[in-house]
Write an enzyme that holds these catalytic residues in place. Structure first.
Site, PDB file in Angstrom:
ATOM      1  N   ASP A 225       1.989  12.679  31.306  1.00  0.00           N
ATOM      2  CA  ASP A 225       2.396  11.748  30.270  1.00  0.00           C
ATOM      3  C   ASP A 225       3.499  10.833  30.788  1.00  0.00           C
ATOM      4  O   ASP A 225       4.470  11.291  31.394  1.00  0.00           O
ATOM      5  CB  ASP A 225       2.888  12.545  29.054  1.00  0.00           C
ATOM      6  CG  ASP A 225       3.223  11.668  27.875  1.00  0.00           C
ATOM      7  OD1 ASP A 225       2.306  10.977  27.381  1.00  0.00           O
ATOM      8  OD2 ASP A 225       4.387  11.670  27.448  1.00  0.00           O
ATOM      9  N   GLU A 255      -0.788   8.892  33.416  1.00  0.00           N
ATOM     10  CA  GLU A 255      -0.991   7.927  32.343  1.00  0.00           C
ATOM     11  C   GLU A 255      -0.265   6.641  32.708  1.00  0.00           C
ATOM     12  O   GLU A 255       0.885   6.418  32.340  1.00  0.00           O
ATOM     13  CB  GLU A 255      -0.469   8.482  31.013  1.00  0.00           C
ATOM     14  CG  GLU A 255      -0.719   7.525  29.844  1.00  0.00           C
ATOM     15  CD  GLU A 255       0.242   7.709  28.689  1.00  0.00           C
ATOM     16  OE1 GLU A 255       0.013   7.100  27.638  1.00  0.00           O
ATOM     17  OE2 GLU A 255       1.252   8.445  28.843  1.00  0.00           O
ATOM     18  N   ASP A 336      -4.312   7.480  21.959  1.00  0.00           N
ATOM     19  CA  ASP A 336      -3.231   6.502  21.922  1.00  0.00           C
ATOM     20  C   ASP A 336      -3.684   5.106  21.498  1.00  0.00           C
ATOM     21  O   ASP A 336      -2.900   4.159  21.573  1.00  0.00           O
ATOM     22  CB  ASP A 336      -2.574   6.398  23.303  1.00  0.00           C
ATOM     23  CG  ASP A 336      -1.603   7.535  23.574  1.00  0.00           C
ATOM     24  OD1 ASP A 336      -0.960   8.000  22.615  1.00  0.00           O
ATOM     25  OD2 ASP A 336      -1.494   7.964  24.735  1.00  0.00           O
TER      26      ASP A 336
END
Length: 501
Positions: A225, A255, A336
């Site tokens: 992340d 990410e 997301d």
């Protein structure tokens, strides 16, 4: 302050032999948001725990009770869909539905079934040759994380004071309103997410031990992340060494929403979530229907004509070594962003995007529920519960399509690791070939609402018959003369031809 070496620097060219896990190149990922995917009756929670009814309107803080044994219970379904890798959003103990507010990195959240449920999932998935990748949130924690709590209780006298960056006292972990700034470093000024100070050696060692622990347990890799916010390449080089030291074939995927050459030199990540793929593909295949007010702000690349799509695709694959390109996690949507069907507003665009995803280099990643028509706008709408409770909501034709598209990719190795050559990019037509040894595949996409007859010049002479493998219901006209191919492509569809070794 002494400048730290290696920060932000790529390794000298030619010094690192780039290798990515072979299984990732052949993977079709399925992203699971655990609280909303499936709830198992085998989980025995303490009496009195209350979840929202399954299928309730999604909210930021509403727990619907999905768990890891629910994933185990649906492995038959996932295997039939054809996926062979799972990416789970965070599963460690946390006080949020999405679990990006970690407060114990060494335990699986009891609401998800605890460590035993993860072990059962790993064992059951691996028996089916399905890999499992976990989400690592190492830039920030939840404010319930024990070292941060220690500082709350002891102030500057806490031995853990250097695990975070405090600007003022007393700490204000619960600001009275959104306009009151936090007085310690946190993610996006959210007081609930204190930012770890990864310059502190003890923090680095703690994170590395977390990474090592779960790989030893049997996970097949990490999705990281916001790793760009740990702005220290040496940190990620060491992270890679730790993970690969436990399992050389573990997958490390960051990410990163933009181009990511800095992290993809062979010494940090194997791949990224390839959102650079997402914007151009959706905007081309849904040029007349996609919501003009929405592409996610991190997806700026639009392409309404095939030449624009080709430029973006060629640029994207030109960024990285092909060891990287074949392992990129190609996204069409995720937790997301709004769901693909919501953005496109057109089922034919969904089909074209997915078929394109399945025939291009990089490991496709499907977001749970897309295959049955689950829809929703930006968070929290994109995190609805999978409608196991009401199959009348399922789009079975779309599910059949997804299964066929995944099967097409898995049946032909050229689509997974064959070299790519663009054959035509003009108006509504985008055509390419994939070649591996003596095997060849040709895909011709037609984004228009009318049938199109297309003539292509192939990169090499065709010595064997090209067999149509898409569409499955009809036989489309095509002829080959040496290095020339003529074919008719149905409206809003593609024709795919293969020549096997």
């Amino acid at each position: 302050m002494e400048e730290k070496p290696n920060r932000g620097l790529a390794p000298p060219p030619g010094e690192i032999e780039i290798h990515t896990p072979d299984w990732a190149k052949h993977a079709v990922f399925y992203q699971v948001f655990p609280d909303r995917f499936a709830r198992s009756s085998r989980i025995r929670h303490a009496p009195g725990l209350k979840f929202q009814p399954w299928g309730s309107e999604p909210t930021l803080d509403g727990f619907q009770g999905g768990d890891l044994l629910g994933v185990v219970d649906k492995l038959d379904y996932l295997e039939e869909l054809g996926v062979n890798a799972l990416y789970l959003t965070p599963i460690f103990t946390s006080a949020s539905t999405h679990r990006y507010h970690t407060y114990d990195y060494f335990s699986v959240d009891p609401l998800l079934g605890g460590d035993a449920a993860l072990q059962e999932l790993l064992d059951a998935a691996h028996r089916r040759d399905i890999r499992v990748v976990l989400d690592g949130v190492f830039n920030h924690t939840g404010r319930g994380f024990w070292p941060f709590h220690h500082i709350l209780e002891n102030g500057g006298n806490s031995p853990y004071i250097d695990w975070f960056t405090v600007h003022d006292w007393p700490l204000n972990p619960y600001p009275k309103d959104k306009d009151t700034p936090s007085n310690y470093s946190c993610w996006w000024e959210l007081a609930a997410l204190p930012k770890l100070n990864t310059d502190t050696p003890a923090v680095r060692e703690y994170i590395f031990e977390v990474a090592r622990h779960w790989v030893r347990m049997g996970i097949d890799g990490w999705r990281l992340d916001v790793p760009h916010e740990i702005d220290d390449d040496d940190f990620w080089r060491t992270f890679r060494q730790v993970v690969k030291g436990e399992n050389p074939e573990a997958y490390i995927c960051g990410e990163i929403w933009s181009e990511a050459r800095r992290w993809l030199q062979g010494d940090q990540f194997d791949a990224v979530m390839n959102y650079v793929f997402t914007g151009p593909v959706i905007s081309f295949f849904a040029a007349d229907t996609f919501r003009q007010d929405y592409l996610h702000p991190h997806l700026p690349f639009k392409a309404t004509e095939a030449d624009g799509l080709a430029k973006q695709i060629d640029r994207m694959y030109g960024l990285y070594d092909w060891e990287i390109n074949f392992a990129l996690m190609n996204m069409l949507d995720s937790h997301d962003m709004a769901r693909l069907s919501w953005i496109t507003q057109d089922k034919s665009a969904v089909r074209l995007c997915v078929l394109f995803q399945m025939t291009m280099p990089g490991a496709p990643c499907l977001y749970y529920g897309d295959e049955v028509g689950l829809t929703g706008g930006p968070d929290p709408e994109c995190r609805r519960a999978f409608p196991w409770h009401d199959e009348s909501q399922w789009d079975y034709d779309l599910l059949k399509f997804y299964r066929r598209a995944v099967a097409l990719r898995r049946a032909h190795e050229t689509f997974r690791v064959g070299r790519l050559c663009t054959l035509k990019a003009e108006g509504p037509i985008y055509a390419f070939s994939r070649e591996l040894g003596d095997s060849r595949s040709v895909a011709v996409f037609n984004a228009s609402t009318e049938r199109q007859t297309v003539r292509l010049e192939l990169p090499s002479r065709v010595e064997k018959r090209l067999q149509q493998v898409w569409p499955l219901e009809t036989h489309e006209e095509h002829t080959v003369d040496g290095t020339s191919l003529s074919c008719t492509v149905p409206a809003r569809d593609a024709i795919v031809l293969v020549q096997e070794d």
